[in-house]
Design a protein around this motif. Structure first.
Motif, PDB file in Angstrom:
ATOM      1  N   ALA A   1       0.835  -1.210   0.000  1.00  0.00           N
ATOM      2  CA  ALA A   1       0.000   0.000   0.000  1.00  0.00           C
ATOM      3  C   ALA A   1       0.868   1.258   0.000  1.00  0.00           C
ATOM      4  N   GLU A   2       1.952   1.226   0.777  1.00  0.00           N
ATOM      5  CA  GLU A   2       2.848   2.373   0.832  1.00  0.00           C
ATOM      6  C   GLU A   2       3.553   2.583  -0.505  1.00  0.00           C
ATOM      7  N   MET A   3       3.970   1.495  -1.162  1.00  0.00           N
ATOM      8  CA  MET A   3       4.606   1.616  -2.474  1.00  0.00           C
ATOM      9  C   MET A   3       3.665   2.261  -3.482  1.00  0.00           C
ATOM     10  N   CYS A   4       2.415   1.853  -3.440  1.00  0.00           N
ATOM     11  CA  CYS A   4       1.423   2.440  -4.353  1.00  0.00           C
ATOM     12  C   CYS A   4       1.217   3.925  -4.061  1.00  0.00           C
ATOM     13  N   ARG A   5       1.199   4.276  -2.780  1.00  0.00           N
ATOM     14  CA  ARG A   5       1.001   5.669  -2.392  1.00  0.00           C
ATOM     15  C   ARG A   5       2.175   6.528  -2.832  1.00  0.00           C
ATOM     16  N   GLU A   6       3.390   6.040  -2.614  1.00  0.00           N
ATOM     17  CA  GLU A   6       4.577   6.835  -2.906  1.00  0.00           C
ATOM     18  C   GLU A   6       4.755   7.089  -4.399  1.00  0.00           C
ATOM     19  N   GLN A   7       4.180   6.257  -5.235  1.00  0.00           N
ATOM     20  CA  GLN A   7       4.308   6.450  -6.675  1.00  0.00           C
ATOM     21  C   GLN A   7       3.435   7.591  -7.191  1.00  0.00           C
ATOM     22  N   LYS A   8       2.590   8.138  -6.327  1.00  0.00           N
ATOM     23  CA  LYS A   8       1.670   9.202  -6.748  1.00  0.00           C
ATOM     24  C   LYS A   8       2.111  10.592  -6.300  1.00  0.00           C
ATOM     25  N   TYR A   9       3.088  10.667  -5.411  1.00  0.00           N
ATOM     26  CA  TYR A   9       3.441  11.946  -4.817  1.00  0.00           C
ATOM     27  C   TYR A   9       4.946  12.190  -4.867  1.00  0.00           C
ATOM     28  N   PHE A  10       5.316  13.439  -4.648  1.00  0.00           N
ATOM     29  CA  PHE A  10       6.723  13.803  -4.524  1.00  0.00           C
ATOM     30  C   PHE A  10       6.860  14.805  -3.389  1.00  0.00           C
ATOM     31  N   GLN A  11       8.063  15.035  -2.968  1.00  0.00           N
ATOM     32  CA  GLN A  11       8.335  16.011  -1.927  1.00  0.00           C
ATOM     33  C   GLN A  11       9.405  16.986  -2.422  1.00  0.00           C
ATOM     34  N   VAL A  12       9.533  18.111  -1.738  1.00  0.00           N
ATOM     35  CA  VAL A  12      10.627  19.041  -2.003  1.00  0.00           C
ATOM     36  C   VAL A  12      11.655  18.833  -0.897  1.00  0.00           C
TER      37      VAL A  12
ATOM     38  N   PHE B   1      17.188  21.404  -8.457  1.00  0.00           N
ATOM     39  CA  PHE B   1      17.777  20.317  -9.243  1.00  0.00           C
ATOM     40  C   PHE B   1      16.720  19.257  -9.523  1.00  0.00           C
ATOM     41  N   LEU B   2      16.554  18.932 -10.806  1.00  0.00           N
ATOM     42  CA  LEU B   2      15.560  17.949 -11.241  1.00  0.00           C
ATOM     43  C   LEU B   2      16.255  16.818 -11.976  1.00  0.00           C
ATOM     44  N   SER B   3      15.788  15.597 -11.744  1.00  0.00           N
ATOM     45  CA  SER B   3      16.393  14.451 -12.408  1.00  0.00           C
ATOM     46  C   SER B   3      15.410  13.291 -12.471  1.00  0.00           C
ATOM     47  N   ASP B   4      15.589  12.453 -13.485  1.00  0.00           N
ATOM     48  CA  ASP B   4      14.870  11.179 -13.594  1.00  0.00           C
ATOM     49  C   ASP B   4      13.348  11.335 -13.502  1.00  0.00           C
ATOM     50  N   GLN B   5      12.827  12.220 -14.301  1.00  0.00           N
ATOM     51  CA  GLN B   5      11.371  12.363 -14.366  1.00  0.00           C
ATOM     52  C   GLN B   5      10.738  11.172 -15.079  1.00  0.00           C
ATOM     53  N   HIS B   6      11.407  10.680 -16.109  1.00  0.00           N
ATOM     54  CA  HIS B   6      10.923   9.524 -16.884  1.00  0.00           C
ATOM     55  C   HIS B   6       9.454   9.682 -17.297  1.00  0.00           C
ATOM     56  N   ASN B   7       9.157  10.891 -17.795  1.00  0.00           N
ATOM     57  CA  ASN B   7       7.812  11.185 -18.314  1.00  0.00           C
ATOM     58  C   ASN B   7       6.704  11.183 -17.258  1.00  0.00           C
ATOM     59  N   LYS B   8       7.060  11.162 -15.996  1.00  0.00           N
ATOM     60  CA  LYS B   8       6.059  11.167 -14.935  1.00  0.00           C
ATOM     61  C   LYS B   8       5.278  12.483 -14.946  1.00  0.00           C
ATOM     62  N   VAL B   9       3.978  12.380 -14.709  1.00  0.00           N
ATOM     63  CA  VAL B   9       3.118  13.556 -14.708  1.00  0.00           C
ATOM     64  C   VAL B   9       2.427  13.679 -13.349  1.00  0.00           C
ATOM     65  N   TYR B  10       2.541  14.858 -12.752  1.00  0.00           N
ATOM     66  CA  TYR B  10       1.877  15.158 -11.482  1.00  0.00           C
ATOM     67  C   TYR B  10       0.853  16.272 -11.733  1.00  0.00           C
ATOM     68  N   GLY B  11      -0.402  15.895 -11.784  1.00  0.00           N
ATOM     69  CA  GLY B  11      -1.441  16.868 -12.068  1.00  0.00           C
ATOM     70  C   GLY B  11      -1.575  17.113 -13.558  1.00  0.00           C
ATOM     71  N   ASN B  12      -2.583  17.841 -13.940  1.00  0.00           N
ATOM     72  CA  ASN B  12      -2.837  18.126 -15.348  1.00  0.00           C
ATOM     73  C   ASN B  12      -1.639  18.834 -15.978  1.00  0.00           C
ATOM     74  N   LYS B  13      -1.017  18.180 -16.952  1.00  0.00           N
ATOM     75  CA  LYS B  13       0.162  18.718 -17.649  1.00  0.00           C
ATOM     76  C   LYS B  13       1.267  19.129 -16.674  1.00  0.00           C
ATOM     77  N   ASN B  14       1.403  18.365 -15.610  1.00  0.00           N
ATOM     78  CA  ASN B  14       2.444  18.567 -14.602  1.00  0.00           C
ATOM     79  C   ASN B  14       2.333  19.927 -13.902  1.00  0.00           C
ATOM     80  N   LYS B  15       1.120  20.397 -13.753  1.00  0.00           N
ATOM     81  CA  LYS B  15       0.928  21.692 -13.094  1.00  0.00           C
ATOM     82  C   LYS B  15       1.412  21.662 -11.646  1.00  0.00           C
ATOM     83  N   ILE B  16       1.146  20.562 -10.939  1.00  0.00           N
ATOM     84  CA  ILE B  16       1.556  20.466  -9.529  1.00  0.00           C
ATOM     85  C   ILE B  16       3.073  20.535  -9.421  1.00  0.00           C
ATOM     86  N   LEU B  17       3.760  19.812 -10.294  1.00  0.00           N
ATOM     87  CA  LEU B  17       5.221  19.811 -10.272  1.00  0.00           C
ATOM     88  C   LEU B  17       5.771  21.182 -10.635  1.00  0.00           C
TER      89      LEU B  17
END
Length: 297
Positions: free
Chosen positions: A20-31, A52-68
């Motif tokens: 459950a924690e693995m599934c949760r962590e795949q949806k969020y990021f921290q600063v 510094f940003l790295s290894d996004q691998h096309n990940k999207v957070y929010g609509n068009k990565n607005k959250i990121l």
């Protein structure tokens, strides 16, 4: 028998909790915020903020990565540095998610981009990947992103001189189950001699050679690639890398050694091995300050 049953139930609950924690962590990021004090930052500069940003691998957070995007903007950086692998170097996989995000970053502040192994193999193996990388790069160049492909740029921010180098080592140095004898002379052949009077920042995707990067003369190394070690022991380090190496010294933290520091991002996304446990994805925010800089923090 009752004790065994309770033990099995406890183990099942623990496994379920980890999943459950693995599934949760795949949806969020921290600063994640770091501070690096160095005499090479002028006291008059106050603080210099680098995202510094790295290894996004096309990940999207929010609509068009607005959250990121908004999280990066909220840091109010003076400079954004990218350590590579923002897309996925796989035939038939579009680069649009990474492209749409990265090309907006120059609206915040200057952006410098060093390639990871995914961009590098797409660039070097055009017979297989076609012009995908070159089209990706051209579109980002038009948006104002600066690429550092075994290149160096000299900047002045708030009166402090910075030297930023982007290193690309041969693709074979990423092979699994092998160790390669990289020397500082190999780095010099690619990007020259490290700056002495300026703050030398090295963008080097693979942290496996961090000791050599420091020997070369980097004051601050920014790396990624290892995705935090996939599973982390809280308060310790990553357990295993995507290359199946156990307990890497550098995997997702900041380590200082006298006047030098190595920061390895845990990355923003995943690709083949989609596992994160106690290893949240991250935007890295680095505050640089001089000998008297704390007075400005």
């Amino acid at each position: 028998m009752r004790g065994i049953g309770m033990l099995i139930s406890a183990m099942a609950a623990a496994v379920g909790g980890c999943i459950a924690e693995m599934c949760r962590e795949q949806k969020y990021f921290q600063v994640t915020k770091y501070m690096f004090q160095t005499e090479k930052v002028s006291s008059a500069s106050g603080k210099i903020k680098i995202v510094f940003l790295s290894d996004q691998h096309n990940k999207v957070y929010g609509n068009k990565n607005k959250i990121l995007y908004e999280s990066v903007k909220a840091e109010k950086p003076d400079l954004i540095l990218i350590g590579g692998d923002m897309l996925i170097g796989k035939k038939g996989v579009l680069a649009e998610p990474a492209l749409d995000f990265v090309r907006r970053l120059p609206l915040i502040c200057p952006v410098y981009y060093a390639n990871g192994n995914h961009e590098q193999r797409m660039k070097e193996r055009t017979a297989y990947f076609g012009n995908t990388y070159h089209e990706y790069k051209e579109r980002l160049l038009k948006a104002g992103v600066h690429f550092l492909e075994n290149e160096t740029v000299h900047l002045k921010i708030k009166g402090t001189a910075l030297c930023i180098s982007g290193l690309e080592l041969p693709l074979y140095t990423y092979k699994k189950f092998q160790t390669f004898p990289i020397k500082k002379e190999d780095i010099r052949k690619r990007i020259g001699t490290a700056a002495r009077d300026e703050l030398q920042i090295l963008l080097a995707h693979n942290p496996a050679f961090s000791e050599i990067y420091k020997e070369w003369g980097a004051d601050l190394v920014l790396a990624g690639h290892l995705h935090g070690g996939l599973v982390r022991v809280p308060g310790f380090r990553g357990i295993i890398t995507p290359q199946l190496k156990l307990f890497p010294k550098y995997s997702g933290e900041m380590r200082k050694d006298k006047n030098q520091a190595v920061i390895v991002s845990r990355g923003l996304g995943m690709h083949t091995i989609k596992i994160r446990l106690f290893n949240k994805a991250e935007v890295v925010s680095v505050c640089l300050y001089g000998p008297d800089g704390k007075n400005h923090l």
